[in-house]
Design a protein around this motif. Structure first.
Motif, PDB file in Angstrom:
ATOM      1  N   VAL A  28       0.235 -11.045  -5.495  1.00 39.36           N
ATOM      2  CA  VAL A  28      -0.644 -10.026  -4.416  1.00 39.36           C
ATOM      3  C   VAL A  28      -1.751 -11.275  -3.509  1.00 39.36           C
ATOM      4  CG1 VAL A  28      -1.636  -8.277  -3.206  1.00 39.36           C
ATOM      5  CG2 VAL A  28       0.431  -8.110  -5.386  1.00 39.36           C
ATOM      6  N   HIS A  29      -2.026 -11.590  -4.905  1.00 40.80           N
ATOM      7  CA  HIS A  29      -3.694 -12.906  -4.087  1.00 40.80           C
ATOM      8  C   HIS A  29      -3.258 -13.548  -3.237  1.00 40.80           C
ATOM      9  CE1 HIS A  29      -7.404 -14.087  -4.864  1.00 40.80           C
ATOM     10  NE2 HIS A  29      -7.002 -15.182  -5.437  1.00 40.80           N
ATOM     11  N   ASP A  32      -1.770 -12.868  -0.381  1.00 35.35           N
ATOM     12  CA  ASP A  32      -3.276 -12.319   0.956  1.00 35.35           C
ATOM     13  C   ASP A  32      -4.014 -14.119   1.248  1.00 35.35           C
ATOM     14  OD1 ASP A  32      -5.306 -10.488   1.835  1.00 35.35           O
ATOM     15  OD2 ASP A  32      -6.261 -11.332  -0.440  1.00 35.35           O
ATOM     16  N   TYR A  37       0.888 -12.567   3.910  1.00 36.83           N
ATOM     17  CA  TYR A  37       1.821 -11.016   4.308  1.00 36.83           C
ATOM     18  C   TYR A  37       1.426 -10.696   6.218  1.00 36.83           C
ATOM     19  CZ  TYR A  37       1.747  -9.830  -0.581  1.00 36.83           C
ATOM     20  OH  TYR A  37       2.092  -9.320  -2.732  1.00 36.83           O
ATOM     21  N   GLN A  69       8.534 -11.399  -4.582  1.00 35.01           N
ATOM     22  CA  GLN A  69       8.000 -10.445  -3.975  1.00 35.01           C
ATOM     23  C   GLN A  69      10.021  -9.157  -3.457  1.00 35.01           C
ATOM     24  OE1 GLN A  69       4.507  -9.973  -2.507  1.00 35.01           O
ATOM     25  NE2 GLN A  69       4.337 -11.040  -4.586  1.00 35.01           N
ATOM     26  N   ILE A  74       7.899  -5.384  -3.597  1.00 31.08           N
ATOM     27  CA  ILE A  74       7.045  -5.691  -2.380  1.00 31.08           C
ATOM     28  C   ILE A  74       7.300  -5.087  -1.051  1.00 31.08           C
ATOM     29  CG2 ILE A  74       4.813  -6.434  -1.871  1.00 31.08           C
ATOM     30  CD1 ILE A  74       4.456  -6.833  -4.623  1.00 31.08           C
ATOM     31  N   LEU A  91       8.589  -7.286   5.722  1.00 29.35           N
ATOM     32  CA  LEU A  91       7.094  -6.236   4.894  1.00 29.35           C
ATOM     33  C   LEU A  91       7.709  -4.880   5.159  1.00 29.35           C
ATOM     34  CD1 LEU A  91       4.397  -5.847   3.616  1.00 29.35           C
ATOM     35  CD2 LEU A  91       3.689  -6.776   5.727  1.00 29.35           C
ATOM     36  N   HIS A  95       4.043  -0.598   3.690  1.00 23.92           N
ATOM     37  CA  HIS A  95       3.486  -1.424   2.681  1.00 23.92           C
ATOM     38  C   HIS A  95       2.255  -2.591   3.091  1.00 23.92           C
ATOM     39  CE1 HIS A  95       6.415  -1.853  -0.562  1.00 23.92           C
ATOM     40  NE2 HIS A  95       6.436  -0.392  -0.112  1.00 23.92           N
ATOM     41  N   LEU A  99      -1.615  -3.690   1.732  1.00 24.89           N
ATOM     42  CA  LEU A  99      -2.284  -5.258   1.250  1.00 24.89           C
ATOM     43  C   LEU A  99      -2.787  -6.498   2.985  1.00 24.89           C
ATOM     44  CD1 LEU A  99       1.761  -5.817   0.804  1.00 24.89           C
ATOM     45  CD2 LEU A  99      -0.338  -6.020  -0.669  1.00 24.89           C
ATOM     46  N   HIS A 107      -5.968   0.484   1.979  1.00 22.47           N
ATOM     47  CA  HIS A 107      -6.596  -0.740   1.784  1.00 22.47           C
ATOM     48  C   HIS A 107      -6.397  -1.658   0.122  1.00 22.47           C
ATOM     49  CE1 HIS A 107      -6.326  -5.073   3.016  1.00 22.47           C
ATOM     50  NE2 HIS A 107      -7.781  -5.176   2.635  1.00 22.47           N
ATOM     51  N   THR A 109      -5.287  -4.695  -1.458  1.00 24.29           N
ATOM     52  CA  THR A 109      -5.780  -6.344  -2.269  1.00 24.29           C
ATOM     53  C   THR A 109      -7.058  -6.276  -2.483  1.00 24.29           C
ATOM     54  OG1 THR A 109      -4.156  -6.100  -0.138  1.00 24.29           O
ATOM     55  CG2 THR A 109      -4.956  -7.992  -1.423  1.00 24.29           C
TER      56      THR A 109
END
Ligand SMILES: C[S@@+](CC[C@H](N)C(=O)[O-])C[C@H]1O[C@@H](n2cnc3c(N)ncnc32)[C@H](O)[C@@H]1O
Length: 360
Positions: A28-29, A32, A37, A69, A74, A91, A95, A99, A107, A109
């Motif tokens: 996820v990081h 980001d 995303y 993902q 996700i 997406l 979600h 994100l 939120h 993230t």
């Protein structure tokens, strides 16, 4: 009483789930940081090639990330049976809020980013466990600073001026009144609380103080992009600085007192900052009143923050109170009393994670 075998299996299963969660959080990081995303939200359904092109990244890596993902639930994929380069990924709107919507209370993230800053600093923390030294907040770098700012930004943007300060009637009225009130936001970090207060109260001027130079630079940059830039000023100052005197109608410390190596000195300085008819409000973690184990999720979260970040940060200076994240109400009362305050009121403001104290 659980048998040894049942205990073993339960812990193994739990830690396996935690490991899986931690690895997925890292992806996820990555999504980001690489802008994946955001690009998916802007472009809509995309193939790996389209996502790679839109973000200036390599298709083979983008493809692997998209597949991972989707497998993790996700992202959604339109036709899993299509060829790897032909599949289109999207997406889901719900979600996207979690994100990429920096103002949403959903939120999450920034917590991934915070975890990455903890991982980056872990060798220094391990060393501090051996030596008794500390790790400065600066060492958590821009990841830690950004994550802290962005993690609290939604609560400040939505709740501080919208619910929390209006719930303290006399403070709310004074902030709306003339002559314009002055607010000191001590340990302001990325400045989102100062900005939120200026937005909620169109008369006030807010001075944000923090001893971390990079945080103050970030706060200035954040404020410069808002319509309240002329009513928010940021200063690099230690909260315990006895020179820090003023006459503020409101003095705030949001989620920072437990990080301070000398909280009593800092609170003493705050007494010098506040006007006779002013208010001192401290927001800190809503931890239990006594140590109980096992604890609930808030307690568990706060102890992880404490072990990985806040205690080492607090111990980076000497002398240090060595508070850690788990600053219980009794500790708050003791610090306030040692600083010369006569009374500490726990305000009736409900929040899952934060508790509010008014010091008199
Ligand atoms: C956990 S962060 C909270 C920042 C911000 N209030 C927020 O809610 O996002 C703690 C902040 O306290 C600041 N800090 C720690 N000790 C301080 C001190 N003695 N004087 C001023 N700021 C201090 C750190 O630099 C850091 O920005």
């Amino acid at each position: 009483m659980a048998t040894e075998e049942a205990q073993r299996d339960a812990l193994a299963e739990r830690l396996f789930g935690a490991a899986l969660g931690a690895y997925e959080l890292m992806t996820v990081h990555l999504g980001d940081r690489l802008g994946y995303y955001r690009a998916l939200a802007e472009r809509g359904e995309s193939t790996s090639g389209e996502l790679a092109e839109a973000t200036g990244t390599e298709e083979r890596y983008a493809r692997e990330w998209l597949e991972q993902q989707a497998v993790a639930g996700i992202l959604e994929v339109d036709d899993a049976a299509a060829g790897p380069g032909e599949r289109r990924y999207r997406l889901p709107a719900g979600h996207a809020e979690v994100l990429i919507d920096r103002d949403s209370l959903a939120h999450v993230t920034p917590m991934a980013r915070l975890g990455m800053s903890f991982a980056q600093t872990l060798p220094a923390v391990e060393e501090a466990f051996r030596t008794g030294g500390g790790v400065s907040w600066d060492a958590f770098g821009h990841l830690g600073r950004d994550a802290q700012g962005d993690a609290n930004r939604p609560v400040f943007a939505n709740l501080l001026g919208g619910e929390w300060l209006p719930a303290i009637a006399d403070v709310h009225e004074r902030l709306l009144a003339d002559p314009p009130a002055r607010v000191a936001d001590v340990a302001c970090g990325a400045g989102w609380s100062s900005i939120a207060m200026a937005r909620a109260y169109p008369n006030v001027h807010v001075d944000g103080y923090d001893l971390d130079e990079a945080s103050i630079e970030l706060a200035r940059a954040n404020a410069a992009e808002t319509e309240v830039a002329d009513r928010v000023t940021f200063h690099v100052r230690d909260a315990g600085d006895p020179e820090l005197a003023g006459s503020y109608q409101l003095v705030t410390v949001f989620e920072a007192l437990h990080d301070m190596s000398q909280p009593v000195e800092a609170l003493r300085a705050l007494r010098g900052l506040v006007a006779d008819d002013g208010a001192v409000i401290v927001m800190d973690e809503r931890v239990a009143d006594t140590f109980t184990a096992p604890g609930d999720e808030v307690e568990r979260l706060m102890y992880t923050y404490s072990v990985l970040c806040c205690l080492p940060v607090g111990l980076a200076d000497t002398p240090s109170a060595g508070t850690g994240t788990v600053m219980r109400a009794a500790t708050m009362r003791r610090y306030a009393s040692e600083a010369g305050f006569a009374d500490v009121e726990v305000l009736p403001i409900e929040h899952e994670v934060f508790r509010f104290y008014r010091l008199r």
